[in-house]
Design a protein around this motif. Structure first.
Motif, PDB file in Angstrom:
ATOM      1  N   ILE A  61       0.866  -1.180   0.000  1.00 19.08           N
ATOM      2  CA  ILE A  61       0.000   0.000   0.000  1.00 19.08           C
ATOM      3  C   ILE A  61       0.901   1.226   0.000  1.00 19.08           C
ATOM      4  O   ILE A  61       1.705   1.413   0.913  1.00 19.08           O
ATOM      5  CB  ILE A  61      -0.923   0.031   1.233  1.00 19.08           C
ATOM      6  CG1 ILE A  61      -1.775  -1.233   1.304  1.00 19.08           C
ATOM      7  CG2 ILE A  61      -1.807   1.278   1.196  1.00 19.08           C
ATOM      8  CD1 ILE A  61      -2.600  -1.351   2.578  1.00 19.08           C
ATOM      9  N   LEU A  62       0.774   2.055  -1.023  1.00 11.48           N
ATOM     10  CA  LEU A  62       1.604   3.247  -1.134  1.00 11.48           C
ATOM     11  C   LEU A  62       0.763   4.512  -1.008  1.00 11.48           C
ATOM     12  O   LEU A  62      -0.217   4.699  -1.719  1.00 11.48           O
ATOM     13  CB  LEU A  62       2.330   3.269  -2.489  1.00 11.48           C
ATOM     14  CG  LEU A  62       3.264   2.102  -2.787  1.00 11.48           C
ATOM     15  CD1 LEU A  62       3.906   2.279  -4.151  1.00 11.48           C
ATOM     16  CD2 LEU A  62       4.319   1.953  -1.707  1.00 11.48           C
ATOM     17  N   ASP A  63       1.173   5.354  -0.078  1.00 17.44           N
ATOM     18  CA  ASP A  63       0.588   6.680   0.091  1.00 17.44           C
ATOM     19  C   ASP A  63       1.436   7.595  -0.782  1.00 17.44           C
ATOM     20  O   ASP A  63       2.613   7.810  -0.503  1.00 17.44           O
ATOM     21  CB  ASP A  63       0.677   7.092   1.565  1.00 17.44           C
ATOM     22  CG  ASP A  63       0.050   8.440   1.852  1.00 17.44           C
ATOM     23  OD1 ASP A  63       0.155   9.349   0.996  1.00 17.44           O
ATOM     24  OD2 ASP A  63      -0.511   8.596   2.938  1.00 17.44           O
ATOM     25  N   VAL A  64       0.857   8.117  -1.854  1.00 17.22           N
ATOM     26  CA  VAL A  64       1.640   8.882  -2.822  1.00 17.22           C
ATOM     27  C   VAL A  64       1.602  10.389  -2.567  1.00 17.22           C
ATOM     28  O   VAL A  64       2.007  11.179  -3.417  1.00 17.22           O
ATOM     29  CB  VAL A  64       1.219   8.557  -4.278  1.00 17.22           C
ATOM     30  CG1 VAL A  64       1.415   7.086  -4.573  1.00 17.22           C
ATOM     31  CG2 VAL A  64      -0.213   8.975  -4.567  1.00 17.22           C
ATOM     32  N   ARG A  65       1.169  10.777  -1.357  1.00 13.30           N
ATOM     33  CA  ARG A  65       1.167  12.198  -0.992  1.00 13.30           C
ATOM     34  C   ARG A  65       2.585  12.651  -0.654  1.00 13.30           C
ATOM     35  O   ARG A  65       3.459  11.839  -0.359  1.00 13.30           O
ATOM     36  CB  ARG A  65       0.257  12.431   0.219  1.00 13.30           C
ATOM     37  CG  ARG A  65      -1.193  12.078  -0.042  1.00 13.30           C
ATOM     38  CD  ARG A  65      -2.052  12.259   1.170  1.00 13.30           C
ATOM     39  NE  ARG A  65      -1.673  11.317   2.223  1.00 13.30           N
ATOM     40  CZ  ARG A  65      -2.032  11.436   3.491  1.00 13.30           C
ATOM     41  NH1 ARG A  65      -2.757  12.460   3.887  1.00 13.30           N
ATOM     42  NH2 ARG A  65      -1.668  10.529   4.376  1.00 13.30           N
ATOM     43  N   ASP A  66       2.788  13.961  -0.671  1.00  8.84           N
ATOM     44  CA  ASP A  66       4.105  14.465  -0.283  1.00  8.84           C
ATOM     45  C   ASP A  66       4.276  14.278   1.233  1.00  8.84           C
ATOM     46  O   ASP A  66       3.295  14.114   1.962  1.00  8.84           O
ATOM     47  CB  ASP A  66       4.318  15.921  -0.713  1.00  8.84           C
ATOM     48  CG  ASP A  66       3.391  16.900  -0.031  1.00  8.84           C
ATOM     49  OD1 ASP A  66       3.348  16.914   1.215  1.00  8.84           O
ATOM     50  OD2 ASP A  66       2.721  17.667  -0.741  1.00  8.84           O
ATOM     51  N   PRO A  67       5.508  14.275   1.716  1.00  8.57           N
ATOM     52  CA  PRO A  67       5.769  13.994   3.136  1.00  8.57           C
ATOM     53  C   PRO A  67       5.047  14.929   4.111  1.00  8.57           C
ATOM     54  O   PRO A  67       4.666  14.498   5.204  1.00  8.57           O
ATOM     55  CB  PRO A  67       7.286  14.146   3.260  1.00  8.57           C
ATOM     56  CG  PRO A  67       7.798  13.842   1.896  1.00  8.57           C
ATOM     57  CD  PRO A  67       6.746  14.383   0.957  1.00  8.57           C
ATOM     58  N   ILE A  68       4.823  16.177   3.740  1.00  9.07           N
ATOM     59  CA  ILE A  68       4.127  17.109   4.628  1.00  9.07           C
ATOM     60  C   ILE A  68       2.673  16.668   4.811  1.00  9.07           C
ATOM     61  O   ILE A  68       2.163  16.636   5.929  1.00  9.07           O
ATOM     62  CB  ILE A  68       4.215  18.555   4.095  1.00  9.07           C
ATOM     63  CG1 ILE A  68       5.667  19.031   4.167  1.00  9.07           C
ATOM     64  CG2 ILE A  68       3.292  19.487   4.867  1.00  9.07           C
ATOM     65  CD1 ILE A  68       5.933  20.332   3.470  1.00  9.07           C
TER      66      ILE A  68
ATOM     67  N   PRO B 282       6.320   9.659  -2.282  1.00 12.59           N
ATOM     68  CA  PRO B 282       5.713  10.740  -3.056  1.00 12.59           C
ATOM     69  C   PRO B 282       5.546  10.367  -4.534  1.00 12.59           C
ATOM     70  O   PRO B 282       6.363   9.636  -5.096  1.00 12.59           O
ATOM     71  CB  PRO B 282       6.692  11.900  -2.886  1.00 12.59           C
ATOM     72  CG  PRO B 282       7.372  11.607  -1.580  1.00 12.59           C
ATOM     73  CD  PRO B 282       7.484  10.108  -1.530  1.00 12.59           C
ATOM     74  N   ALA B 283       4.479  10.851  -5.130  1.00 13.48           N
ATOM     75  CA  ALA B 283       4.105  10.490  -6.504  1.00 13.48           C
ATOM     76  C   ALA B 283       5.275  10.575  -7.486  1.00 13.48           C
ATOM     77  O   ALA B 283       5.444   9.696  -8.327  1.00 13.48           O
ATOM     78  CB  ALA B 283       2.953  11.375  -6.970  1.00 13.48           C
TER      79      ALA B 283
ATOM     80  N   TRP C 265      10.897   4.000  -7.236  1.00 12.29           N
ATOM     81  CA  TRP C 265      10.880   3.187  -6.019  1.00 12.29           C
ATOM     82  C   TRP C 265      10.392   1.775  -6.313  1.00 12.29           C
ATOM     83  O   TRP C 265      10.973   0.801  -5.852  1.00 12.29           O
ATOM     84  CB  TRP C 265       9.995   3.860  -4.966  1.00 12.29           C
ATOM     85  CG  TRP C 265      10.022   3.166  -3.641  1.00 12.29           C
ATOM     86  CD1 TRP C 265      10.885   3.395  -2.623  1.00 12.29           C
ATOM     87  CD2 TRP C 265       9.141   2.129  -3.185  1.00 12.29           C
ATOM     88  NE1 TRP C 265      10.608   2.561  -1.562  1.00 12.29           N
ATOM     89  CE2 TRP C 265       9.542   1.784  -1.884  1.00 12.29           C
ATOM     90  CE3 TRP C 265       8.065   1.468  -3.746  1.00 12.29           C
ATOM     91  CZ2 TRP C 265       8.886   0.798  -1.133  1.00 12.29           C
ATOM     92  CZ3 TRP C 265       7.419   0.499  -3.008  1.00 12.29           C
ATOM     93  CH2 TRP C 265       7.832   0.172  -1.721  1.00 12.29           C
ATOM     94  N   VAL C 266       9.310   1.661  -7.087  1.00  9.08           N
ATOM     95  CA  VAL C 266       8.744   0.344  -7.407  1.00  9.08           C
ATOM     96  C   VAL C 266       9.728  -0.473  -8.232  1.00  9.08           C
ATOM     97  O   VAL C 266       9.993  -1.638  -7.931  1.00  9.08           O
ATOM     98  CB  VAL C 266       7.386   0.489  -8.137  1.00  9.08           C
ATOM     99  CG1 VAL C 266       6.934  -0.840  -8.732  1.00  9.08           C
ATOM    100  CG2 VAL C 266       6.325   1.035  -7.181  1.00  9.08           C
TER     101      VAL C 266
ATOM    102  N   VAL D 275      -0.519   8.063 -10.983  1.00  6.49           N
ATOM    103  CA  VAL D 275       0.580   7.138 -10.711  1.00  6.49           C
ATOM    104  C   VAL D 275       0.224   5.741 -11.225  1.00  6.49           C
ATOM    105  O   VAL D 275       1.052   5.057 -11.827  1.00  6.49           O
ATOM    106  CB  VAL D 275       0.923   7.109  -9.201  1.00  6.49           C
ATOM    107  CG1 VAL D 275       1.931   6.025  -8.892  1.00  6.49           C
ATOM    108  CG2 VAL D 275       1.448   8.464  -8.747  1.00  6.49           C
ATOM    109  N   LYS D 276      -1.016   5.324 -11.012  1.00  3.27           N
ATOM    110  CA  LYS D 276      -1.475   4.020 -11.517  1.00  3.27           C
ATOM    111  C   LYS D 276      -1.304   3.956 -13.029  1.00  3.27           C
ATOM    112  O   LYS D 276      -0.758   2.985 -13.569  1.00  3.27           O
ATOM    113  CB  LYS D 276      -2.938   3.794 -11.152  1.00  3.27           C
ATOM    114  CG  LYS D 276      -3.513   2.525 -11.745  1.00  3.27           C
ATOM    115  CD  LYS D 276      -5.006   2.421 -11.515  1.00  3.27           C
ATOM    116  CE  LYS D 276      -5.485   1.152 -12.186  1.00  3.27           C
ATOM    117  NZ  LYS D 276      -6.757   1.237 -12.795  1.00  3.27           N
TER     118      LYS D 276
END
Length: 137
Positions: free
Chosen positions: A55-62, A77-78, A84-85, A110-111
């Motif tokens: 499960i990847l959260d593609v939001r920025d770190p903030i 991050p997106a 990364w993948v 991203v998908k």
């Protein structure tokens, strides 16, 4: 008399919310969510994760630090997801990759990128926003 009706109306709203919370996790798992035209159930997402998915959260770190984090997710991050993948030796072209963000829009982009013919990941799912997920647990 309207004060009494107002009080009773509020009372029944509170009761309705409590009854909604009493639903079993099985009932919540059966709820169908529609994310960008793809329908899925909470249990399906759980099964994909438990079968080796990520499960990847593609939001920025903030934004990630601001909350709304789905349990067991990894923040990538997106802009960095594809690299990364591809660089992760545990992820194959058929590994379930579950993506989310604030609204489901960035995770959809991203998908689409991961599924491009040149990259070729086949089991990528946009699970939309982190905001619906608490209803699954």
């Amino acid at each position: 008399m309207s004060d009494f009706n107002d009080v009773m109306s509020e009372y029944w709203k509170v009761i309705a919310k409590k009854e909604q919370k009493k639903k079993t996790s099985a009932e919540r798992g059966e709820k169908v969510y529609d994310v960008k035209g793809t329908k899925f159930k909470c249990e399906e997402i759980k099964e994909m994760f438990e079968s080796g998915g990520v499960i990847l959260d593609v939001r920025d770190p903030i934004d990630y630090a601001g909350g709304g984090v789905i349990h067991n997710s990894i923040n990538v991050p997106a802009a960095n997801v594809v690299k990364w993948v591809i660089g992760n030796s545990q992820i194959t072209k058929n590994t379930p990759i579950l993506l989310y963000c604030d609204t489901g829009t960035t995770s959809q982009s991203v998908k689409d990128e991961l599924q491009m013919q040149t990259i070729g990941y086949k089991n990528v799912h946009n699970i939309g926003s982190h905001k619906w997920y608490p209803h699954c647990s």
